[in-house]
Write an enzyme that holds these catalytic residues in place. Structure first.
Site, PDB file in Angstrom:
ATOM      1  CB  THR A   1      43.956  63.658  51.806  1.00 54.36           C
ATOM      2  OG1 THR A   1      44.492  64.129  53.046  1.00 54.36           O
ATOM      3  CG2 THR A   1      43.682  64.838  50.899  1.00 54.36           C
ATOM      4  CG  ASN A   2      41.529  64.717  56.367  1.00 52.51           C
ATOM      5  OD1 ASN A   2      42.229  65.614  56.807  1.00 52.51           O
ATOM      6  ND2 ASN A   2      41.734  63.431  56.658  1.00 52.51           N
ATOM      7  CG  ASP A   3      39.181  70.224  53.598  1.00 53.75           C
ATOM      8  OD1 ASP A   3      39.865  70.149  52.567  1.00 53.75           O
ATOM      9  OD2 ASP A   3      37.946  70.349  53.591  1.00 53.75           O
ATOM     10  CB  SER A   4      43.523  67.723  58.860  1.00 59.33           C
ATOM     11  OG  SER A   4      44.393  68.020  59.929  1.00 59.33           O
TER      12      SER A   4
END
Length: 406
Positions: free
Chosen positions: A211-214
């Site tokens: 995933t990512n930091d959003s």
């Protein structure tokens, strides 16, 4: 939405009256000017003085107590009102409203009211489900009244059931939606807007994912701003860490594939799409069905590209206004303009996520809006809610420009 709005709260005689005092406070906190009218039964639970102190207005209780000879009180209040809220609404007042009975101040003023009316039923479940009450509420709906669904929970009678008055926060939200639905001059009134939010998750196995930091905060701010400008909003969200804003249709997804399916399914019937989500560019080529156990060896993870949803929408659009986001760490303008042209978007909102006050997981942001053949619009550091408003106003102006050239 409720700033300077003239709201009359009609309080009738149920045990839920105790919540009405807090309801007055919540409306005032939301910016409304509030007046209160009470039935005789309501005064058996809470005194008018309580509401007088909270509202800073005299409380209306008696049809014949005319303190100002220039006005007929119940008509004057009805004409003053921009939103009427009946909370709690007993079976008795619902029956009176449904049948045009006006035998006290509250029922008389309500009969004279032409402003939008929000009815908040609160009563025993058996009373709520009685065919007479069901019929009366059906009649009110047919007259154009807004009726809020009662909550289910512990009733005053000592058992669980449906009929509890919703919490004041929920009533204020419902009231804001009534105001929105009745507003005539909002720039996105009648428009359908789809917004994506959050970082997608690409599964490696049942317990691990990429995933990512959003955080989804920017997308949620855009959803609220579009709603407040009159749009019918669908929020395709890949996060469950933020409360869904009221009045918005949520579609919960996890993976980029699920987001792609949800967006493409709605796209043909949408006026504006804002791709604010951070969609994974890659996903594991294979996903294990059971947890991958740790070994002493290195692990190689083979990734494959996901569908570029924004580019796919750019190929398919037939008049939809398409907005993409570009989260960059360097050469922001070059990458944003490339994205704008390559993906056939109408607007790219770019930001430098390496800055400590902008980007992922922040409450503030700083963005630059890029459009074809237009000067970039720089929006300085401010809350994401305010950034969202600026983005939508820019989009609305561009949509009007396009319509003017057709």
């Amino acid at each position: 939405m409720l700033t300077n709005k003239k709201v009359t709260i009609y309080v009738t005689g149920g045990i839920a009256v105790y919540k009405a005092a807090d309801l007055v406070r919540k409306f005032i906190k939301a910016g409304a000017e509030v007046k209160v009218a009470m039935t005789a039964s309501a005064q058996e639970f809470v005194t008018p003085l309580t509401f007088q102190v909270l509202s800073k207005h005299e409380v209306y209780t008696d049809t014949f107590d005319e303190k100002d000879a220039q006005f007929v009180s119940h008509i004057h209040l009805a004409d003053w009102t921009e939103l009427a809220v009946v909370a709690p609404a007993t079976a008795n007042i619902i029956a009176k409203m449904a049948n045009g009975i006006a035998d006290d101040f509250v029922s008389t003023a309500l009969l004279a009211t032409t402003a939008p009316r929000l009815i908040v039923p609160a009563m025993n479940q058996h009373m709520l489900e009685n065919p007479a009450t069901v019929r009366n509420m059906g009649a009110l709906k047919s007259y154009g009244y807004e009726i809020m669904e009662p909550d289910t929970g512990f009733l005053a009678e000592g058992y669980e059931g449906k009929g509890r008055m919703p919490e004041p926060e929920k009533i204020v939200e419902a009231a804001q939606l009534v105001v929105l639905n009745n507003a005539k001059e909002l720039p996105l009134k009648g428009k359908k807007v789809l917004i994506t939010a959050g970082g997608t998750k690409e599964r490696i196995d049942p317990v691990r994912f990429i995933t990512n930091d959003s955080s989804g905060k920017m997308g949620y701010s855009l959803a609220k701003a579009a709603r407040d400008l009159g749009a019918e909003v669908t929020l395709v969200t890949a996060t469950n860490l933020l409360p869904i804003p009221f009045g918005i249709e949520p579609i919960s997804v996890q993976s980029s594939k699920e987001m792609e399916t949800a967006v493409l399914d709605k796209f043909h019937n949408i006026d504006m799409v804002i791709m604010a989500a951070a969609v994974s560019d890659y996903r594991p080529k294979t996903q294990a069905t059971v947890k991958i156990k740790k070994t002493n060896e290195d692990m190689n993870l083979v990734l494959e590209k996901t569908t570029d949803i924004l580019a796919e929408l750019g190929k398919r659009k037939t008049g939809q206004f398409l907005i993409g986001f570009a989260a960059e760490t360097h050469e922001v303008e070059r990458y944003a303009m490339d994205k704008l042209n390559r993906k056939n978007a109408d607007m790219i909102v770019a930001n430098d996520v390496s800055k400590e006050y902008a980007g992922f997981n922040k409450d503030t942001n700083e963005v630059i809006i890029y459009q074809v053949d237009k000067e970039p619009i720089q929006i300085s550091v401010r809350s994401k809610d305010l950034i969202a408003e600026e983005i939508l106003y820019a989009a609305i102006e561009s949509m009007h420009d396009e319509m003017g050239t057709e």
